[in-house]
Design an enzyme around this catalytic site. Sequence first.
Site, PDB file in Angstrom:
ATOM      1  N   ARG A  15       0.792  -1.231   0.000  1.00 27.29           N
ATOM      2  CA  ARG A  15       0.000   0.000   0.000  1.00 27.29           C
ATOM      3  C   ARG A  15       0.824   1.280   0.000  1.00 27.29           C
ATOM      4  O   ARG A  15       0.285   2.370  -0.129  1.00 27.29           O
ATOM      5  CB  ARG A  15      -0.977  -0.018   1.195  1.00 27.29           C
ATOM      6  CG  ARG A  15      -2.151  -0.943   0.918  1.00 27.29           C
ATOM      7  CD  ARG A  15      -3.192  -0.805   1.992  1.00 27.29           C
ATOM      8  NE  ARG A  15      -2.848  -1.574   3.172  1.00 27.29           N
ATOM      9  CZ  ARG A  15      -3.288  -1.282   4.393  1.00 27.29           C
ATOM     10  NH1 ARG A  15      -4.041  -0.236   4.591  1.00 27.29           N
ATOM     11  NH2 ARG A  15      -2.942  -2.034   5.416  1.00 27.29           N
ATOM     12  N   LYS A 357      29.819  29.744   0.120  1.00 23.92           N
ATOM     13  CA  LYS A 357      30.237  28.337   0.104  1.00 23.92           C
ATOM     14  C   LYS A 357      31.720  28.233   0.401  1.00 23.92           C
ATOM     15  O   LYS A 357      32.517  28.966  -0.180  1.00 23.92           O
ATOM     16  CB  LYS A 357      29.951  27.744  -1.287  1.00 23.92           C
ATOM     17  CG  LYS A 357      30.240  26.270  -1.370  1.00 23.92           C
ATOM     18  CD  LYS A 357      30.843  25.840  -2.701  1.00 23.92           C
ATOM     19  CE  LYS A 357      32.302  26.259  -2.813  1.00 23.92           C
ATOM     20  NZ  LYS A 357      33.018  25.680  -3.961  1.00 23.92           N
TER      21      LYS A 357
END
Length: 462
Positions: A15, A357
């Site tokens: 399911r 970064k």
Amino acid sequence: MSLNIVIMAAGKGTRMKSATPKVLHKLAGRSLLAHVLGSSEPLAAAARIVITGHGAEAVEAAVAGGGITFVRQMPQLGTGHAIQQAAPALVEGSGQGTTLILNGDVPLIETATARALIDACAGHALVLLTVDLADPTGYGRIIRNTDDGGVLAIVEHKDATPEQRLIQEGYSGMMAAPTGALKRWVGQLRNDNAQGEYYLTDIVAMAVAEGLPVLGVKAHSEVEVLGVNDPVQLSQLERAFQARQADGLMRAGLRLADPARFDLRGTLAHGQDCEIDVNCVFEGQVTLGDNVRIGANCVIRNVAIASGARIHEFTHIDGEQQGASVGAGALIGPFARLRPGAQLGAEVHIGNFVEVKNSTLANGAKANHLAYLGDATVGERVNYGAGSITANYDGANKHRTVIGNDVHVGSNCVLVAPVTLGDGATIGGGSTITKDVAPGDLAVARGKQVALTGWTRPAKKR
Ligand code: UD1
Ligand code: MG
């Protein structure tokens, strides 16, 4: 007394409608199976055995290590058949051992409950974890003796009579059994039932027939015995788990604007006077110092945020494996992005649409608007203008940009790495800097201005 823990995880989970094995679906960032393994870890078992079948390779790869033994069950002929496969791997040791059976798709089982089952078993009783359910449809029913309430059997829903289906006490799927007897019982199981399966639950009647004590221990909450069979149940358990975490954090003094709009998929450590507005998601390991405020709609992963820092709305921070850090009193966002290796000193300001970064920014450095700092070392009090970027990548390699203390970088500059700007240098707006700039110098490097004389703006179409 040696303890075995068996976790059944071979079932398909039809399911979920997913190519991912059911037990690898995530709850608060960790797989269902990882939750079960985490709860069973403190029990210090002699052996932890995971029964795999559907998606066995993926399941085994996901949770390998930590002294776990895998037993494959192919095909899957029922829960009793699953334990038959595990039987040879059960450690008996000297004296009477206990085997605890858990389900890989019942993630919120608590360590204390598991321990209560083991203690009640003590190597000689069969102990079932049961739960009273408003709607017990689908569950095996606990059949008790009308005289003394002793457990007689478990009858699966599909095999139950209409009267038996009225029983609201269901079997949770978890039990503790004497190891030697368990091995013997599962060898005697038959599959002449409604589903043509070998039911582990049939061992209850065998224990009763042998005169062994069979005890039913009730779970203290329904949540800890709920299994995941479909996305609805997965989302319900996710909410229950998040509510439990939020509650714990608030009781430890963290202020959440709304615990129903808070998600933690990892760990969050915090000091005093921290506040978190709505719709924030925390992942991995996040630490907050004292007096940290986090605005609405932030996603924050693997970062250490020091005291007094403000993370404004819609900020995205992801330190990934490398981590990231935000210094004391720093102001970040709104709409800022910090990536792995962003290390920001005290009082640093990172404003809207600024990406950082793998860069170190010393105390007081500012990049307030629309900028990129990648692979850079930025000195104290640097002012980095709007639209400026480090061109850190030449298509093959990344290079560093070094910006000294008190440097002013104007707007719309391109710093072509590797390049060094000496202390106190000033870079004129619109410059493309390809060579080092000496301390204190002014560098202006712009393309030539082109003037098209006699040009007229085209008329607007009507
Ligand atoms: C089982 C119990 C039922 C209980 C219910 C609670 C049996 C016969 N019935 O029923 O009494 O109320 O759980 O949720 O045990 N599994 C395997 N191999 C198999 C079959 C199942 O590893 O061949 C695993 C599944 O992955 C799952 C667990 O065993 O983790 C339970 O299996 P499931 O099919 O959900 O059992 P139920 O029919 O729900
Ligand atoms: Mg089930």
